[in-house]
Design a protein around this motif. Structure first.
Motif, PDB file in Angstrom:
ATOM      1  N   UNK A 139      -0.005   0.975  -3.801  1.00 41.74           N
ATOM      2  CA  UNK A 139      -0.983   1.089  -4.905  1.00 41.74           C
ATOM      3  C   UNK A 139      -0.710   2.191  -5.761  1.00 41.74           C
ATOM      4  N   UNK A 140      -0.643   2.106  -7.172  1.00 38.81           N
ATOM      5  CA  UNK A 140      -0.521   3.070  -8.095  1.00 38.81           C
ATOM      6  C   UNK A 140      -1.922   3.070  -8.775  1.00 38.81           C
ATOM      7  N   UNK A 141      -2.459   4.229  -8.926  1.00 38.61           N
ATOM      8  CA  UNK A 141      -3.700   4.367  -9.687  1.00 38.61           C
ATOM      9  C   UNK A 141      -3.452   5.179 -11.104  1.00 38.61           C
ATOM     10  N   UNK A 142      -3.688   4.509 -12.068  1.00 36.39           N
ATOM     11  CA  UNK A 142      -3.315   5.005 -13.515  1.00 36.39           C
ATOM     12  C   UNK A 142      -4.922   5.424 -14.112  1.00 36.39           C
ATOM     13  N   UNK A 143      -4.836   6.896 -14.471  1.00 34.66           N
ATOM     14  CA  UNK A 143      -6.312   7.162 -14.969  1.00 34.66           C
ATOM     15  C   UNK A 143      -6.129   7.003 -16.537  1.00 34.66           C
ATOM     16  N   UNK A 144      -6.639   5.973 -17.056  1.00 33.45           N
ATOM     17  CA  UNK A 144      -6.843   5.447 -18.260  1.00 33.45           C
ATOM     18  C   UNK A 144      -8.073   6.223 -18.904  1.00 33.45           C
ATOM     19  N   UNK A 196     -10.529  -4.158  -5.188  1.00 30.70           N
ATOM     20  CA  UNK A 196      -9.163  -4.710  -5.254  1.00 30.70           C
ATOM     21  C   UNK A 196      -8.636  -5.490  -4.047  1.00 30.70           C
ATOM     22  N   UNK A 197      -8.395  -6.588  -4.113  1.00 27.65           N
ATOM     23  CA  UNK A 197      -7.785  -7.375  -2.705  1.00 27.65           C
ATOM     24  C   UNK A 197      -6.553  -6.815  -2.408  1.00 27.65           C
ATOM     25  N   UNK A 198      -6.026  -6.454  -1.437  1.00 24.13           N
ATOM     26  CA  UNK A 198      -4.884  -5.798  -1.427  1.00 24.13           C
ATOM     27  C   UNK A 198      -4.005  -6.612  -0.211  1.00 24.13           C
ATOM     28  N   UNK A 199      -3.138  -7.391  -0.490  1.00 22.21           N
ATOM     29  CA  UNK A 199      -2.505  -8.253   0.454  1.00 22.21           C
ATOM     30  C   UNK A 199      -0.970  -7.492   0.906  1.00 22.21           C
ATOM     31  N   UNK A 200      -0.633  -7.696   2.031  1.00 28.92           N
ATOM     32  CA  UNK A 200       0.301  -6.954   2.855  1.00 28.92           C
ATOM     33  C   UNK A 200       1.623  -7.158   1.979  1.00 28.92           C
ATOM     34  N   UNK A 201       2.276  -5.958   1.946  1.00 30.91           N
ATOM     35  CA  UNK A 201       3.734  -6.112   1.167  1.00 30.91           C
ATOM     36  C   UNK A 201       3.813  -6.084  -0.236  1.00 30.91           C
ATOM     37  N   UNK A 202       2.535  -6.385  -0.804  1.00 31.12           N
ATOM     38  CA  UNK A 202       2.858  -6.356  -2.423  1.00 31.12           C
ATOM     39  C   UNK A 202       2.153  -5.078  -3.090  1.00 31.12           C
ATOM     40  N   UNK A 203       2.791  -5.011  -4.391  1.00 31.25           N
ATOM     41  CA  UNK A 203       2.332  -3.826  -5.357  1.00 31.25           C
ATOM     42  C   UNK A 203       1.296  -3.866  -6.198  1.00 31.25           C
ATOM     43  N   UNK A 204       0.390  -3.050  -6.407  1.00 34.95           N
ATOM     44  CA  UNK A 204      -0.746  -3.109  -7.095  1.00 34.95           C
ATOM     45  C   UNK A 204      -0.741  -1.838  -8.229  1.00 34.95           C
ATOM     46  N   UNK A 205      -1.373  -2.116  -9.382  1.00 32.46           N
ATOM     47  CA  UNK A 205      -1.523  -1.015 -10.361  1.00 32.46           C
ATOM     48  C   UNK A 205      -3.082  -1.165 -10.626  1.00 32.46           C
ATOM     49  N   UNK A 244      -4.309   9.836 -18.386  1.00 33.01           N
ATOM     50  CA  UNK A 244      -2.964   9.750 -18.390  1.00 33.01           C
ATOM     51  C   UNK A 244      -1.675   9.828 -17.331  1.00 33.01           C
ATOM     52  N   UNK A 245      -2.317  10.430 -16.205  1.00 39.20           N
ATOM     53  CA  UNK A 245      -1.370  10.380 -15.204  1.00 39.20           C
ATOM     54  C   UNK A 245      -1.593   9.295 -14.209  1.00 39.20           C
ATOM     55  N   UNK A 246      -0.395   9.191 -13.348  1.00 42.09           N
ATOM     56  CA  UNK A 246      -0.712   8.122 -12.097  1.00 42.09           C
ATOM     57  C   UNK A 246      -0.359   8.605 -10.796  1.00 42.09           C
ATOM     58  N   UNK A 247      -0.914   8.110  -9.741  1.00 44.89           N
ATOM     59  CA  UNK A 247      -0.937   8.553  -8.358  1.00 44.89           C
ATOM     60  C   UNK A 247      -0.425   7.067  -7.778  1.00 44.89           C
ATOM     61  N   UNK A 248       0.598   7.207  -7.072  1.00 44.26           N
ATOM     62  CA  UNK A 248       1.007   6.202  -6.001  1.00 44.26           C
ATOM     63  C   UNK A 248       0.933   6.447  -4.565  1.00 44.26           C
ATOM     64  N   UNK A 249       0.485   5.588  -3.715  1.00 40.83           N
ATOM     65  CA  UNK A 249       0.149   5.784  -2.356  1.00 40.83           C
ATOM     66  C   UNK A 249       0.556   4.383  -1.690  1.00 40.83           C
ATOM     67  N   UNK A 250       0.676   4.483  -0.218  1.00 42.93           N
ATOM     68  CA  UNK A 250       0.726   3.057   0.404  1.00 42.93           C
ATOM     69  C   UNK A 250      -0.772   3.278   1.157  1.00 42.93           C
ATOM     70  N   UNK A 251      -1.168   1.888   1.220  1.00 38.82           N
ATOM     71  CA  UNK A 251      -2.480   1.644   1.671  1.00 38.82           C
ATOM     72  C   UNK A 251      -2.505   0.394   2.694  1.00 38.82           C
ATOM     73  N   UNK A 252      -3.208   0.443   3.665  1.00 42.53           N
ATOM     74  CA  UNK A 252      -3.392  -0.808   4.485  1.00 42.53           C
ATOM     75  C   UNK A 252      -3.939  -1.918   3.566  1.00 42.53           C
ATOM     76  N   UNK A 306     -10.273   9.595 -20.307  1.00 40.65           N
ATOM     77  CA  UNK A 306      -9.923  10.751 -20.815  1.00 40.65           C
ATOM     78  C   UNK A 306     -10.351  12.182 -20.042  1.00 40.65           C
ATOM     79  N   UNK A 307     -10.589  12.076 -18.785  1.00 43.96           N
ATOM     80  CA  UNK A 307     -11.062  13.025 -18.105  1.00 43.96           C
ATOM     81  C   UNK A 307     -10.098  13.016 -16.733  1.00 43.96           C
ATOM     82  N   UNK A 308     -10.404  14.000 -15.934  1.00 44.82           N
ATOM     83  CA  UNK A 308      -9.874  14.290 -14.663  1.00 44.82           C
ATOM     84  C   UNK A 308     -10.703  13.352 -13.753  1.00 44.82           C
ATOM     85  N   UNK A 309     -10.238  12.540 -12.913  1.00 48.58           N
ATOM     86  CA  UNK A 309     -10.818  11.923 -11.896  1.00 48.58           C
ATOM     87  C   UNK A 309     -10.411  12.337 -10.374  1.00 48.58           C
ATOM     88  N   UNK A 310     -11.566  12.162  -9.443  1.00 49.85           N
ATOM     89  CA  UNK A 310     -11.120  11.949  -8.126  1.00 49.85           C
ATOM     90  C   UNK A 310     -11.436  10.615  -7.515  1.00 49.85           C
TER      91      UNK A 310
END
Length: 225
Positions: free
Chosen positions: A31-36, A111-120, A60-68, A38-42
């Motif tokens: 899963x990749x989160x893209x900060x669309x 976001x419904x996350x299915x195993x083995x798939x990639x998400x943005x 404008x930055x992105x953060x990628x991780x692996x999730x269940x 204009x502010x910092x986000x948590x």
């Protein structure tokens, strides 16, 4: 013969072990989160009080991780977004970085996350932020340090936590919005100078100046997200 059987058994165990490792790895999703915005986000997992996946991701930055994968029958995993505004920077005021945050109740992303798939997942611009803090900024133009006091209680600055504010510096204090500023004084050695009375509103920064003789309000600004 016995040695051959032990070897075959060992190979079988290794095969099962490797197969299990591969299967477990496949369960995770990227899963990749893209900060669309204009502010910092948590980004919090689940509720706004949930675990933090990433703290203060810049615009404008992105953060990628692996999730269940989501395990709630297609409803989806929930991510709650907290937006941050830099009230004062250490480089500007020598007080440490001072932040305030707000939440948009509508900025919870499912976001419904299915195993083995990639998400943005794109983080949106907030539309209806709720802020719970106000700030005092007091410029010291006197020739000595000062301290902010109320009924014998001395207040620490937001950021560096120090009590005294040196000549030429700005003291920054965090308040809860809706608080009545009454009975406050600027203390300088043995002298006390009354602070103007007013009610602090959420999401505002109030500017004052202490010149060694009196405290004057110089402006106020709404924190714009």
């Amino acid at each position: 013969m016995f040695a051959i059987k032990k070897f075959v058994t060992l190979l079988a165990l290794l095969s099962l072990s490797c197969g299990k490792h591969s299967f477990d790895s496949y369960l995770y999703s990227s899963v990749t989160f893209f900060n669309n915005s204009s502010y910092y986000v948590s980004i919090h997992s689940s509720s706004f009080n949930g675990p933090v996946l990433i703290d203060k991701l810049a615009s404008g930055m992105r953060y990628s991780t692996t999730l269940n994968p989501s395990d709630n029958y297609g409803i989806g995993s929930m991510f709650s977004i907290e937006y941050w505004h830099l009230v004062a920077s250490d480089a500007e005021f020598s007080c440490g970085d001072v932040w305030t945050s707000g939440i948009d109740p509508n900025a919870q992303i499912s976001q419904n996350i299915e195993e083995g798939k990639d998400y943005v997942i794109k983080i949106p611009q907030p539309k209806n932020l709720e802020l719970k803090e106000a700030f005092l900024k007091i410029l010291n133009t006197s020739d000595n340090y000062y301290e902010l006091n109320r009924l014998g209680t001395f207040y620490r600055q937001a950021g560096n936590g120090e009590i005294s504010v040196s000549s030429g510096k700005v003291g920054i204090y965090k308040l809860l919005g809706g608080v009545e500023i009454k009975g406050y004084t600027i203390t300088q050695v043995f002298n006390e100078y009354p602070f103007p009375e007013f009610t602090a509103k959420n999401g505002y920064i109030y500017d004052f100046e202490f010149n060694g003789h009196s405290v004057e309000k110089t402006g106020e600004q709404k924190i714009i997200f």
